[in-house]
Design an enzyme around this catalytic site. Sequence first.
Site, short mmCIF file in Angstrom:
data_model
loop_
_atom_site.label_atom_id
_atom_site.label_comp_id
_atom_site.label_asym_id
_atom_site.label_seq_id
_atom_site.Cartn_x
_atom_site.Cartn_y
_atom_site.Cartn_z
CE LYS A 107 37.71 96.15 28.90
NZ LYS A 107 36.49 95.54 28.35
CE LYS A 207 40.18 97.41 26.29
NZ LYS A 207 39.66 98.51 25.45
#
Length: 428
Positions: A107, A207
């Site tokens: 991420k 995220k």
Amino acid sequence: MSQPLRLGIAGLGTVGVGVVRIIRKQAALIEARTGRPVTISAVSARNRDKDRGVTLDSYAWENDPVALAKRDDVDVFVELIGGDAGPAKDATEAALGSGKDVVTANKAMLAIHGQALAEQAEAAGCLIRYEAAVAGGIPVIKTLTEALAGNEISRVIGVMNGTCNYILTRMEETGNTYESLFKEAEALGYLEADPNLDVGGIDAAHKLAILSSIAFGTQVDFAGIEIEGIQRVSIEDIQAAANMGYKIKLLGVSQMTGRGLEQRMQPCLVPDRSPLGQLAGGTNMIVLEGDAIGQVVLRGPGAGEGPTASAVLSDICDIARGWHGPVFGRKATTLASATSALSQRPAAFYLRMGLLDKPGALAKIATVLGEAGISIDRMRQTEHRSDLAPVLIVTHKTSRSALDEALEAMTRTGVLATDPVALRIEDL
């Protein structure tokens, strides 16, 4: 017999080993579902001699992940090293430069370098798949890019870090302080090597940046996120919120407004009867709101060997089936540059502060709020501690800019014994 899809796996930590185990255990099932065998050609990690609980003798070993990414017997490079730069990024770029598809759980790399990597991949006709990078085993990337492709998304909101949710949940359950629950989470192995990635909100913000890009057709803009961690949330805040019918969650919210893209990751109060309010422990939950579908709630494990490895395998299986599409749901060259906008949507706020125990202190705070155009919904002065008077205030809806103006003015009153804590009360 169809040609096998050959993998090179870089990074043999918890997730990498989980991927190896699933491929070995479910080889026949994967072939039946994809129409071709999925095999592992080679692997790479920092320590070849470490006991990982699985035998790796049947795979070629590369000390250098870049060399692994360039091997002729690798069709898909599986990047599970982690980190936004260094070997992970170098090897990913090498794989794309060699015409290979990439599956990653990284991420941080996508939040920081996603636009450049997406442009490189699409120019080379390659894929980058990353379901495991956001919310572990929850299929939120596929939901946004595929299931909700016909929806205009109005808001993305959710709990995206299980460690923070575990700490906040345990604070309410046990009455223990943030500091003691932080140590408990650390002892259980829930924290990153750099704990601030978790409790500082950075992991969850990575995220959110990825989800925002897909949802709103913008380039990934991690730098545009307002980030505040959970370090200042006290047991008094947890208990006061519960008394008012709320729970405190580290909440990620993004939405497109007329002023630009609002993205924030911060502790908020949410109604205790809402799906997010009822979310306990290390579980993640993401709520997507679209014009056709309304509201979709996705809930599941956000980390761990099985859930994250399962998400990696879902991407590998898509590639085996011949799936093809842009990295962030639209061609990278068409993604708009995000215009960051601070949240100005009116909301109620919870305020906690300690006042010096002297006449007129509370009146000065009320006056400051009034001069900023902020009305008080509820106010409570709790039991005195020595010369400090703790005060809790819930405002009526106001803008964040008005609240910031009031908080700044409070510092000049001379009556604050502690810095104020301000938490947004989020409508759901």
